[in-house]
Design a protein around this motif. Structure first.
Motif, PDB file in Angstrom:
ATOM      1  N   ASP A  86       0.833  -1.208   0.000  1.00 34.45           N
ATOM      2  CA  ASP A  86       0.000   0.000   0.000  1.00 34.45           C
ATOM      3  C   ASP A  86       0.864   1.254   0.000  1.00 34.45           C
ATOM      4  OD1 ASP A  86      -2.469  -1.108  -0.066  1.00 34.45           O
ATOM      5  OD2 ASP A  86      -3.062  -0.518   1.969  1.00 34.45           O
ATOM      6  N   TYR A  96     -16.086   5.339   5.127  1.00 37.73           N
ATOM      7  CA  TYR A  96     -14.686   5.388   5.560  1.00 37.73           C
ATOM      8  C   TYR A  96     -14.542   4.955   7.015  1.00 37.73           C
ATOM      9  CZ  TYR A  96     -11.737   7.881   2.188  1.00 37.73           C
ATOM     10  OH  TYR A  96     -10.939   8.223   1.135  1.00 37.73           O
ATOM     11  N   MET A 104     -14.165   8.034  -2.497  1.00 40.24           N
ATOM     12  CA  MET A 104     -12.704   7.945  -2.529  1.00 40.24           C
ATOM     13  C   MET A 104     -12.197   8.569  -3.814  1.00 40.24           C
ATOM     14  SD  MET A 104     -11.563   4.242  -1.041  1.00 40.24           S
ATOM     15  CE  MET A 104     -11.512   4.023   0.750  1.00 40.24           C
ATOM     16  N   ASN A 116      -6.839   2.165  -2.206  1.00 40.26           N
ATOM     17  CA  ASN A 116      -7.800   1.668  -1.219  1.00 40.26           C
ATOM     18  C   ASN A 116      -9.055   1.215  -1.970  1.00 40.26           C
ATOM     19  OD1 ASN A 116      -8.947   1.096   1.291  1.00 40.26           O
ATOM     20  ND2 ASN A 116      -8.213   3.005   2.193  1.00 40.26           N
ATOM     21  N   VAL A 165     -13.623   0.631  -1.077  1.00 37.31           N
ATOM     22  CA  VAL A 165     -14.615   0.870  -0.024  1.00 37.31           C
ATOM     23  C   VAL A 165     -15.987   0.366  -0.418  1.00 37.31           C
ATOM     24  CG1 VAL A 165     -15.219   3.205  -0.827  1.00 37.31           C
ATOM     25  CG2 VAL A 165     -15.436   2.669   1.605  1.00 37.31           C
ATOM     26  N   VAL A 192      -5.634   1.485  -6.847  1.00 39.35           N
ATOM     27  CA  VAL A 192      -5.499   0.161  -6.233  1.00 39.35           C
ATOM     28  C   VAL A 192      -5.489  -0.930  -7.312  1.00 39.35           C
ATOM     29  CG1 VAL A 192      -7.925  -0.511  -5.821  1.00 39.35           C
ATOM     30  CG2 VAL A 192      -6.171  -1.122  -4.140  1.00 39.35           C
ATOM     31  N   THR A 206      -9.915  -8.640  -2.353  1.00 44.59           N
ATOM     32  CA  THR A 206     -10.366  -7.314  -1.899  1.00 44.59           C
ATOM     33  C   THR A 206     -11.743  -6.990  -2.480  1.00 44.59           C
ATOM     34  OG1 THR A 206      -8.099  -6.546  -1.676  1.00 44.59           O
ATOM     35  CG2 THR A 206      -9.789  -4.854  -1.906  1.00 44.59           C
ATOM     36  N   GLU A 264     -15.136  -6.360  -0.283  1.00 41.54           N
ATOM     37  CA  GLU A 264     -16.045  -5.206  -0.336  1.00 41.54           C
ATOM     38  C   GLU A 264     -17.464  -5.640  -0.679  1.00 41.54           C
ATOM     39  OE1 GLU A 264     -15.140  -2.604   0.959  1.00 41.54           O
ATOM     40  OE2 GLU A 264     -12.958  -2.741   0.891  1.00 41.54           O
TER      41      GLU A 264
END
Ligand SMILES: [Zn+2]
Length: 688
Positions: A75, A160, A479, A485, A487, A501, A523, A527
């Motif tokens: 990251d 967030y 975002m 990242n 979300v 990302v 990921t 989500e």
């Protein structure tokens, strides 16, 4: 494999070499096409004993955390690479930009932050008008007005989960949880300079030490600003914050949606939270006409309102002075920057060294003009082919999730139908939003870093206030595209996967897709699953707070959650600290679900073809190794301790070890009873 020298402005991209896999260098030719950091694996560790160290052991022993970071992993590597690219783009765009254009605003905003000479010359002058207003507070109505003027859109409860603001309260404008067609203003507790109430109240010796150091920090800041009697004032400011902390809800309480969804009419405030002159407060916050609010932590709002009547005005003036300077320290002379860093980064996070000014300036410019910068970023670094490839992967993940819902033996047909309806209406954003934000109303002046930041925060606040009364826009992003990242927006039933990302080592066009499924695929699955976890279960397909699960299904889900919470409670990063299984439960469920769904989606994507073998590893092994390497991280002790208190996620190491909940991992690595991570089949918690 050790971390390379720090980047300098427009310097070489050497820092990205810290991630050992050459394929992590999107800008460099791939010299090793395999796509994982195979030399970073430690073959001396048995995968079944410590999967995190098996997959990352050699990397962990060789990597060092850069002095200006509290942690280091992919990251951070990508964040630095992206920041360098953005710095280049901003300078290029600004060079030829017309006055008033977006490119010019970005360029001027960034250049003002880099202009140290002007910042030093101005000293505290940019805050003089505000400091004079604070000096003039002579009664409780004026106090309320001054507090109201600090309200900003600086918190986010569900997306967030940014629950901290050092302003007395924070505001989040989001769709109402009972009436999802309309926006509501959510009022959130705030007022603390340290990250959480625990820092003020926890009797542990380490926290007591933080308190002593914080008081010293307050005194130093006041002294630097020429405020007399700084030490005595620091004691009183700290005592006030400690009283605020006593009224605060804990992080875990604040995450409970059903506890927080309290609708108050404007007329309820004086009765339910007496002490603060609410008329004056809301008028100053430009909310005089607002009739309804959601008060997320009523006890905290009531407690803090009472303090505004009880605590001497002189203490409030000192408190406001201190926080005004503290909040603006990034735009003030070096002495203020250094003191802010010394407490907030070095002491609280353990970071030895301040980030270079240009990187801080990029962070600030991203905060203020995020989508304008994002538009430039995606035009240069997110080709349409990668957007299409990511969208196809999301599609496969959603299909795998749907298949899993259909296969769940414990789920009743009624809940199943609702889950499928919710999945079908999921709004997935890949790369960047369809409509860009309009910054034409934001005034940026070259040479006025402090004023620019104040105007940008007010601009963002008013952008949010303007939503009140308008229809809900489900396509809005929370975002920036250039953020590393992803979300889930649970009430909006939407996902954002920013362009930044979607690059190596998470998503890499140069390797076999199995490694993408183990990294970004997990990921994406993570989500998606948030729409169906203990929080997601609370919101129906329209985002209404309406539990759509039958009580038997929910009981089953909760029992699985209890078992997973107990599993994480048993992890001990330090002898005196264990992971909080309850606080991190939603994220831990999402990790297990995401991994399982990504695995299914990868298997389905083979269409019966055999799995690849790369560097002697089977497809299944590559999948889990890619997952474990995507979560590799070195973190400083203080930062890890802080994360355990305030973060909804478990530390990365234990997120990786969650592979022990999947049968496929046992098969892939031949893990047998007796291995440290081994769980008997009935003790594994697949949840989904
Ligand atoms: Zn999550």
């Amino acid at each position: 494999m050790a971390a390379a020298a720090r980047c300098t402005l427009l310097g070489p991209l050497a820092a990205v070499a810290a991630f050992a896999a050459p394929s992590a260098l999107a800008a460099a030719p791939a010299t090793e096409p395999q796509g994982l950091d195979f030399p970073g694996i430690d073959p001396a560790v048995a995968p079944g004993d410590d999967f995190f160290r098996y997959a990352n052991g050699r990397w962990l022993s060789a990597a060092t955390i850069p002095a200006d970071r509290s942690s280091w992993g992919p990251d951070e590597v990508l964040a630095e690479l992206t920041a360098e690219r953005i710095a280049g783009l901003i300078q290029e765009a600004a060079a030829s930009a017309q006055p008033g254009s977006e490119a010019r605003k970005i360029g001027d905003y960034y250049a003002s932050l880099l202009d140290e000479a002007a910042i030093e010359r101005l000293g505290l002058k940019p805050l003089e008008a505000d400091l004079r207003r604070i000096d003039a507070i002579g009664d409780r109505a004026q106090l309320a007005r001054a507090l109201g003027e600090t309200l900003r859109a600086d918190v986010d409860i569900l997306n967030y989960t940014q629950l901290h603001t050092d302003n007395l309260f924070g505001l989040w404008v989001a769709q109402d949880l009972d009436d999802p067609a309309h926006y509501s203003p959510f009022l959130v507790q705030g007022g603390l300079g340290m990250p959480d109430r625990d820092y003020y109240l926890d009797p542990a010796a380490k926290m007591a030490r933080m308190r002593a150091l914080y008081q010293a920090h307050i005194a130093t800041v006041l002294r630097q600003a020429g405020v007399p009697d700084a030490r005595a004032k620091a004691v009183r400011i700290f005592a006030l914050e400690r009283s605020i902390a006593r009224a605060h809800w804990s992080r875990a309480q604040s995450e409970e949606v059903l506890r927080g969804n309290n609708h108050w009419l404007r007329a309820d405030f004086p009765r339910r939270a007496p002490g603060l002159d609410w008329d004056a407060y809301f008028a100053a916050a430009e909310l005089a006409a607002q009739g309804k609010f959601v008060v997320w932590q009523p006890g905290a709002v009531a407690g803090v309102a009472a303090l505004t009547a009880q605590v001497p005005l002189a203490t409030w003036r000192d408190y406001l002075r201190f926080h005004l300077i503290e909040r603006n320290s990034a735009y003030l002379p070096q002495a203020f920057v250094a003191e802010h860093f010394a407490f907030h980064e070095r002491i609280l996070q353990g970071t030895p060294q301040l980030k270079p000014r240009w990187q801080r300036a990029i962070d600030e410019t991203n905060d203020a003009l995020g989508e304008a910068v994002g538009k430039l970023y995606v035009a240069h670094y997110f080709p349409p082919a990668e957007k299409a490839r990511a969208e196809a992967m999301v599609h496969n993940l959603v299909a795998a999730f749907a298949a899993r819902i259909d296969r769940l033996a414990w789920m009743s047909p009624a809940t199943r139908a609702q889950a499928q309806a919710k999945l079908a209406s999921l709004q997935v954003g890949v790369g960047y939003p369809d409509h860009w934000r309009d910054y034409s109303g934001l005034q940026v002046e070259r040479g006025d870093a402090c004023g620019n930041a104040a105007r940008a925060q007010l601009f963002e606040y008013r952008r949010n206030l303007a939503k009140l009364g308008r229809p809900v826009d489900r396509s809005e992003w929370v975002m920036n595209p250039q953020l590393v990242n992803a979300v889930n927006l649970p009430a909006m039933n939407a996902l954002n996967f920013p362009a930044a990302v979607l690059q190596p080592p998470y998503f890499d066009p140069g390797r076999d897709p199995v490694m993408d499924y183990g990294a970004i695929g997990a990921t994406i699955g993570h989500e998606i699953s948030h729409s169906f976890d203990d929080q997601g279960a609370l919101f129906d397909a329209n985002g209404r707070l309406n539990n759509w699960w039958t009580s038997e299904d929910l009981a089953h889900f909760r029992a699985a959650g209890d078992r997973l919470a107990a599993q994480f409670d048993a992890y001990r990063p330090f002898p005196d600290v264990s992971v909080h299984g309850r606080q991190t439960l939603s994220e831990n469920i999402a990790d297990v679900a995401g991994l399982a769904v990504a695995f299914d989606a990868w298997r389905a994507s083979l269409h019966g073809a055999s799995a690849p073998i790369v560097s002697g590893f089977s497809g299944e092994q590559l999948f889990f190794l890619s997952f474990a390497q995507s979560w590799r991280e070195k973190i400083r002790d203080q930062a890890l301790r802080g994360e355990i208190v305030t973060d909804g996620h478990a530390p990365s190491e234990y997120r990786v070890d969650t592979v022990r909940n999947l049968d496929a991992w046992y098969q892939a690595f031949g893990v047998r009873p007796g291995a440290k991570l081994y769980l008997a089949p009935e003790d594994r918690v697949p949840v989904w």
